[in-house]
Design an enzyme around this catalytic site. Structure first.
Site, PDB file in Angstrom:
ATOM      1  CE1 TYR A  54     -65.789  45.617 -41.972  1.00 17.79           C
ATOM      2  CE2 TYR A  54     -67.291  44.416 -40.202  1.00 17.79           C
ATOM      3  CZ  TYR A  54     -66.015  44.924 -40.562  1.00 17.79           C
ATOM      4  OH  TYR A  54     -65.007  45.386 -39.474  1.00 17.79           O
ATOM      5  CG  HIS A 112     -65.571  51.589 -39.566  1.00 15.92           C
ATOM      6  ND1 HIS A 112     -65.994  50.495 -40.151  1.00 15.92           N
ATOM      7  CD2 HIS A 112     -64.209  51.079 -38.761  1.00 15.92           C
ATOM      8  CE1 HIS A 112     -65.780  49.380 -40.262  1.00 15.92           C
ATOM      9  NE2 HIS A 112     -64.314  49.467 -39.342  1.00 15.92           N
TER      10      HIS A 112
END
Length: 290
Positions: A54, A112
């Site tokens: 991010y 992830h």
């Protein structure tokens, strides 16, 4: 069911607690991330879901530190993504994420996606287990793993236990997936519940793509709530940990204002669909050799 409040938590396999409502910062630009995280904390959120990819860990962590709220009262998640999904990559990323967020420790670190091949995934998990032993991370888990990846993980957790001794296989505390009425992932949820793994729901609002859905409208009228609030409540009542994301202050507040009503069994049935409609990427379908 027991009454849920904004202060409700679930106990993880690690022995730590996780707040049942989180604030997601996916795609929040770094230059405004600190501001929106601050707004979320003021609205009562005590759980911030971040990730290395991010690129906003620094402002997210700083907002937590500057909030005046004791560090131990705010739950912080990060995630490791490609190309770091190897033993060495995870080791390096944990250290980098710790440096970026500045929080002293990470409450939850997730892999992830199920990429990197079998050896990569096994090595990545081993590194996460060691990060817990080193006190850098408190709890660990996975994100976007399909059942085949989860079954495989149990195999190499057993292998790590046999290779290194008791406790070296680690424990999965949390699994995170896109989950909402149009992609309920019943097979994955069942797998996790059998193992007491907390299920987190990212994109619980289906990225806004379903807010005008005809099946939601009767409930918005019945309860005087927005479609987004109905969906957050749906997630909570399925014992998930929803991670709604918004950069709009009023919506940040509204997404947390879901504790003054309760959906009935009939309401929940009206939002039970035999569909599989992800609103974004879906690594759960990737092959084991990817």
């Amino acid at each position: 069911m027991a009454a849920i409040t904004i202060n409700s938590k679930q106990r993880m396999n690690s022995g730590f607690d996780i707040p049942t409502l989180g604030y997601g910062v996916y795609k929040v630009p770094a230059d405004i991330c600190g501001e929106v995280v601050s707004q979320a904390l003021k609205a009562g959120y005590r759980h911030v879901d971040c990730a290395a990819m991010y690129r906003n860990e620094k402002p997210a962590g700083k907002a937590i530190l500057d909030s005046g709220i004791p560090r131990e009262e705010v739950f912080y998640t990060s995630k490791v993504y490609q190309p770091a999904l190897t033993y060495e990559g995870v080791k390096a990323q944990v250290d980098l994420s710790l440096k970026e967020c500045g929080l002293g420790y990470i409450d939850l670190m997730l892999l992830h996606a199920p990429y990197g091949g079998r050896e990569g995934r096994k090595g990545a998990w081993k590194a996460l287990v060691e990060s817990v032993e080193e006190g850098k991370v408190r709890s660990i888990g996975v994100s976007n793993y399909g059942v085949k990846h989860l079954d495989e993980m149990e195999e190499y957790m057993k292998e790590l236990e046999e290779e290194g001794g008791k406790g070296k296989g680690g424990v999965i505390s949390v699994g995170q997936w896109e989950i909402h009425p149009w992609i309920p992932r019943s097979d994955i949820v069942e797998w996790c519940k059998k193992r007491n793994i907390v299920v987190e729901a990212y994109s619980p609002l289906a990225r806004g793509q379903r807010l005008s859905d005809k099946d939601l409208q009767p409930l918005t009228k019945k309860y005087g709530k927005s479609a987004a609030q109905i969906l957050v409540r749906w997630s909570l009542q399925h014992s998930f940990v929803p991670l709604p994301k918004s950069e709009t202050p009023s919506r940040i507040i509204d997404n947390a204002a879901v504790y003054d009503f309760e959906l009935t069994e009939e309401d929940l049935k009206s939002l039970t669909f035999d569909t599989y409609s992800p609103s974004g990427w879906d690594p759960t379908v990737s092959t084991l050799d990817k």
